[in-house]
Design an enzyme around this catalytic site. Structure first.
Site, PDB file in Angstrom:
ATOM      1  CD1 TRP A 152      -3.117  -1.100   0.537  1.00  0.00           C
ATOM      2  CD2 TRP A 152      -1.776  -2.418   1.758  1.00  0.00           C
ATOM      3  NE1 TRP A 152      -3.730  -2.322   0.689  1.00  0.00           N
ATOM      4  CE2 TRP A 152      -2.948  -3.147   1.419  1.00  0.00           C
ATOM      5  CE3 TRP A 152      -0.786  -3.056   2.515  1.00  0.00           C
ATOM      6  CZ2 TRP A 152      -3.148  -4.467   1.824  1.00  0.00           C
ATOM      7  CZ3 TRP A 152      -0.989  -4.348   2.915  1.00  0.00           C
ATOM      8  CH2 TRP A 152      -2.162  -5.056   2.574  1.00  0.00           C
ATOM      9  NE  ARG A 192      -4.486   1.275  -1.826  1.00  0.00           N
ATOM     10  CZ  ARG A 192      -4.723   0.013  -2.108  1.00  0.00           C
ATOM     11  NH1 ARG A 192      -4.060  -0.576  -3.083  1.00  0.00           N
ATOM     12  NH2 ARG A 192      -5.627  -0.666  -1.437  1.00  0.00           N
ATOM     13  CD  GLN A 206     -10.101  -1.134  -1.075  1.00  0.00           C
ATOM     14  OE1 GLN A 206     -10.142  -1.166   0.151  1.00  0.00           O
ATOM     15  NE2 GLN A 206      -9.107  -1.644  -1.773  1.00  0.00           N
ATOM     16  CB  VAL A 249      -7.448 -13.352   4.677  1.00  0.00           C
ATOM     17  CG1 VAL A 249      -8.663 -12.501   4.954  1.00  0.00           C
ATOM     18  CG2 VAL A 249      -6.636 -12.798   3.517  1.00  0.00           C
ATOM     19  CB  ALA A 303     -12.592 -10.134   5.481  1.00  0.00           C
TER      20      ALA A 303
HETATM   21  N1  DAH Z   1      -7.682  -4.469   1.637  1.00  0.00           N
HETATM   22  C1  DAH Z   1      -7.220  -5.146   0.447  1.00  0.00           C
HETATM   23  C2  DAH Z   1      -6.643  -4.151  -0.533  1.00  0.00           C
HETATM   24  O1  DAH Z   1      -6.935  -3.009  -0.451  1.00  0.00           O
HETATM   25  C3  DAH Z   1      -8.356  -5.903  -0.220  1.00  0.00           C
HETATM   26  C4  DAH Z   1      -8.761  -7.075   0.600  1.00  0.00           C
HETATM   27  C5  DAH Z   1      -8.186  -8.287   0.372  1.00  0.00           C
HETATM   28  C6  DAH Z   1      -9.688  -6.942   1.609  1.00  0.00           C
HETATM   29  C7  DAH Z   1      -8.538  -9.404   1.121  1.00  0.00           C
HETATM   30  C8  DAH Z   1     -10.060  -8.043   2.380  1.00  0.00           C
HETATM   31  C9  DAH Z   1      -9.454  -9.282   2.120  1.00  0.00           C
HETATM   32  O2  DAH Z   1     -10.962  -7.981   3.346  1.00  0.00           O
HETATM   33  O3  DAH Z   1      -9.824 -10.353   2.839  1.00  0.00           O
HETATM   34  O4  DAH Z   1      -5.881  -4.522  -1.367  1.00  0.00           O
END
Ligand code: DAH
Length: 335
Positions: A152, A192, A206, A249, A303
């Protein structure tokens, strides 16, 4: 003299367009200081033998002018009545709708997607847009110095706060403010520090979702995503799952859906693979649950994180993500 005044009157009569104009001409000719009275005044200066004839001529002129003005007045009034009748004013008609603008496509889709998840039993949240290291990273099993932070490109405020890089930043708050079973969706803006191009924006949206209960498995996740995508695209969607990595995760997954443009046959949008990568997801990491005060021995959950712009682009065939923030009305009016 009488003839000259009469001709003068006739030219002015032709030019009259309104009742006001008519009154002006009337004053000019028949008023106290008007042309006709001037003629009467001049009578005193002419020889007595001609007075009678000249007096008669002036009187006739006065009558002719009076008559002509009366006729003109009638015409003007008739025309006015005609115009009013043509306006056809109906006081019982409903007001005309005024187009003052409409909701931005992002807002429209945010609401539509929120409705879909609400129908599926999820509670909808908006994220806190400026958050901190703990909520954006630490609580999600990304400690300081962890190489995963490189995923990120983060902005920082001078005070050390973070404009959220993903809506996962709300996970910890949700775990701490709800008890299982938890079904929550967060839809909101993320930021970002990124070079922009047709598929990257510094500001985007998102849709984060979490589901926590006893015995929740990846199978529940896959079905939830399939149902959502089918509702959003208005047709049954096939999806495909493959392993991926996200620190919060375990296991981590990527979900692709059958290409909406070629229906899986292969085209330029899906790079001939027939599939389009659409979201990251997985079983919530036990450390993330524990950090949120939830016992991972008893509960499990899944998630996911979906990109809102990408969903919209695939639905309408929009080729450049930067269009959403350009403010070009030719684009915005199409929604
Ligand atoms: N937060 C991640 C991103 O911005 C996306 C994401 C991936 C969210 C996996 C989740 C997850 O909840 O389980 O790239």
């Amino acid at each position: 003299m009488v003839d000259k005044v009469w001709r003068n009157f006739q030219t002015q009569l032709k030019k009259i367009k309104s009742l006001d104009g008519l009154e002006e001409v009337e004053i000019k000719f028949l008023g106290r200081k008007g042309q006709v009275n001037k003629l009467f005044q001049q009578l005193a200066k002419i020889p007595a033998s001609q007075k009678r004839r000249q007096g008669q001529a002036i009187n006739e002129l006065k009558q002719k002018i009076t008559k002509a003005l009366a006729k003109k007045k009638e015409q003007l009034q008739l025309r006015l009545a005609d115009e009013l009748a043509q306006e056809n004013f109906d006081v019982t008609q409903p007001g005309r709708e005024q187009q003052l603008g409409h909701l931005h496509p992002i807002t429209q889709m945010k609401w539509e997607i929120g409705d879909i998840f609400r129908r599926m039993g999820f509670e909808i949240f908006e994220p806190q847009e400026v958050s901190d290291d703990y909520n954006n990273f630490g609580a999600l099993n990304i400690p300081a110095g962890h190489p995963a932070r490189d995923l990120w490109d983060t902005f920082w405020t001078r005070e050390g706060y973070i404009p959220i890089t993903h809506t996962s930043s709300m996970q910890n708050w949700i775990y701490r403010h709800r008890r299982p079973p938890i079904r929550a969706v967060v839809i909101g803006r993320c930021f970002r520090h990124e070079a922009t191009d047709a598929s990257h924006e510094h500001t985007f949206h998102q849709i984060e979702g979490v589901y926590v209960d006893e015995n929740v498995t990846v199978a529940n996740l896959i079905e939830t995503m399939r149902v959502f995508l089918s509702a959003f695209y208005g047709k049954e969607m096939e999806i495909k799952v493959r392993p991926s990595y996200f620190p919060f995760v375990e296991p981590g997954l990527e979900i692709a859906m059958k290409c909406v443009f070629c229906n899986g046959k292969g085209c330029s949008v899906c790079k001939n693979s027939g599939w389009i990568e659409i979201l990251g997801a997985g079983e919530i990491h036990p450390r993330v649950l524990r950090e949120g005060g939830i016992d991972p021995e008893k509960y499990s959950g899944f998630a996911w994180g979906l990109g809102l712009e990408r969903l919209i682009m695939l639905r309408y065939g929009i080729e450049d993500v930067r269009r959403f923030h350009r403010g070009d009305l030719r684009f915005l009016r199409q929604f």
